[in-house]
Write a protein that holds these residues in place. Structure first.
Motif, PDB file in Angstrom:
ATOM      1  N   THR A 107       0.849  -1.183   0.000  1.00  0.00           N
ATOM      2  CA  THR A 107       0.000   0.000   0.000  1.00  0.00           C
ATOM      3  C   THR A 107       0.887   1.236   0.000  1.00  0.00           C
ATOM      4  OG1 THR A 107      -1.612  -1.208   1.336  1.00  0.00           O
ATOM      5  CG2 THR A 107      -1.876   1.181   1.205  1.00  0.00           C
ATOM      6  N   GLU A 108       0.604   2.163  -0.907  1.00  0.00           N
ATOM      7  CA  GLU A 108       1.354   3.414  -0.957  1.00  0.00           C
ATOM      8  C   GLU A 108       0.947   4.288   0.224  1.00  0.00           C
ATOM      9  OE1 GLU A 108       1.731   7.238  -3.881  1.00  0.00           O
ATOM     10  OE2 GLU A 108       1.324   5.301  -4.808  1.00  0.00           O
ATOM     11  N   LEU A 109       1.940   4.783   0.959  1.00  0.00           N
ATOM     12  CA  LEU A 109       1.725   5.713   2.065  1.00  0.00           C
ATOM     13  C   LEU A 109       2.153   7.106   1.619  1.00  0.00           C
ATOM     14  CD1 LEU A 109       3.304   3.575   4.946  1.00  0.00           C
ATOM     15  CD2 LEU A 109       0.872   3.814   4.386  1.00  0.00           C
ATOM     16  N   GLY A 110       1.847   8.109   2.407  1.00  0.00           N
ATOM     17  CA  GLY A 110       2.244   9.472   2.067  1.00  0.00           C
ATOM     18  C   GLY A 110       3.732   9.617   1.834  1.00  0.00           C
ATOM     19  N   THR A 111       4.551   8.927   2.630  1.00  0.00           N
ATOM     20  CA  THR A 111       6.004   9.036   2.479  1.00  0.00           C
ATOM     21  C   THR A 111       6.678   7.684   2.295  1.00  0.00           C
ATOM     22  OG1 THR A 111       6.391   8.926   4.866  1.00  0.00           O
ATOM     23  CG2 THR A 111       6.082  11.130   3.909  1.00  0.00           C
ATOM     24  N   GLY A 112       5.939   6.680   1.846  1.00  0.00           N
ATOM     25  CA  GLY A 112       6.564   5.373   1.676  1.00  0.00           C
ATOM     26  C   GLY A 112       5.594   4.284   1.290  1.00  0.00           C
ATOM     27  N   ILE A 113       5.851   3.088   1.844  1.00  0.00           N
ATOM     28  CA  ILE A 113       5.101   1.893   1.475  1.00  0.00           C
ATOM     29  C   ILE A 113       4.813   1.058   2.722  1.00  0.00           C
ATOM     30  CG2 ILE A 113       5.261  -0.312   0.224  1.00  0.00           C
ATOM     31  CD1 ILE A 113       6.968   1.158  -1.826  1.00  0.00           C
ATOM     32  N   LYS A 114       3.599   0.525   2.782  1.00  0.00           N
ATOM     33  CA  LYS A 114       3.224  -0.431   3.829  1.00  0.00           C
ATOM     34  C   LYS A 114       3.173  -1.816   3.193  1.00  0.00           C
ATOM     35  CE  LYS A 114      -0.255   0.384   6.620  1.00  0.00           C
ATOM     36  NZ  LYS A 114      -0.117   0.312   8.056  1.00  0.00           N
ATOM     37  N   ILE A 115       3.867  -2.770   3.827  1.00  0.00           N
ATOM     38  CA  ILE A 115       3.781  -4.165   3.415  1.00  0.00           C
ATOM     39  C   ILE A 115       3.012  -4.890   4.511  1.00  0.00           C
ATOM     40  CG2 ILE A 115       5.021  -6.265   2.786  1.00  0.00           C
ATOM     41  CD1 ILE A 115       7.382  -4.541   1.946  1.00  0.00           C
ATOM     42  N   SER A 116       1.869  -5.477   4.132  1.00  0.00           N
ATOM     43  CA  SER A 116       0.996  -6.163   5.084  1.00  0.00           C
ATOM     44  C   SER A 116       0.934  -7.647   4.772  1.00  0.00           C
ATOM     45  CB  SER A 116      -0.425  -5.590   5.009  1.00  0.00           C
ATOM     46  OG  SER A 116      -0.426  -4.207   5.245  1.00  0.00           O
TER      47      SER A 116
END
Length: 167
Positions: A41-50
């Motif tokens: 998932t694209e975050l405001g300043t990076g990426i979330k890996i779930s």
């Protein structure tokens, strides 16, 4: 203070405005290779890996991002720095930079960090005919059990070429 804004063409024909010749990482690109059982998932300043599945055995979960052709950058220093937050203390996140081919194969990790916020680097070597692309690995976990819903947020990802300013 006004910084000059440059545009870097990232493999895949996407562009990203940068300041001071950075940032080579484009958080909106899809990983070229990803292990199963996770979402990005694209975050405001990076990426979330779930994690989308649980495992009681040790597993490795990651995404690999192919960035730019390094053919014209032999001898230059590539640096990466990012922050990460893990939702579960059992997770073992890390980030790496190195080389890969056009398909994300023939991978060669050159530098690894298991510490959030640490800058790691490598000097672009003389390249063979295949592994010519800058490649970034983001690991949600490396050899640990996971629970469905565990995640790692990778934020403030900075990748530079011959620029030691990692702010």
């Amino acid at each position: 203070v006004e910084d000059e804004i440059n545009t870097i063409i990232v493999d895949g024909k996407s562009t990203q405005a940068t300041r001071s010749g950075k940032n080579l990482f484009n958080k909106s690109i899809t990983p070229i290779i990803a292990s199963s059982g996770q979402t990005f998932t694209e975050l405001g300043t990076g990426i979330k890996i779930s994690c989308t599945k649980s495992s009681s055995t040790n597993v490795v979960r990651y995404g690999i991002y192919k960035l730019i052709d390094l053919t014209n950058y032999v001898g230059k220093v590539v640096r990466i720095k990012c922050e990460f937050y893990k939702s579960n203390e059992n997770l073992a996140p890390r980030y790496c930079i190195g080389l890969c081919d056009v398909d994300g194969d023939n991978r060669k990790q050159k530098s690894v960090s298991i510490t959030s916020g640490k800058t790691v680097s490598f000097t672009v070597p003389t390249l063979d005919s295949t592994s010519i692309y800058l490649c970034v690995w983001l690991y949600c976990t490396y050899n640990s059990p996971i629970e469905k819903g565990d995640y790692v947020d990778f934020t403030d990802i900075i990748i530079t070429m011959d620029n030691s300013d990692m702010t």
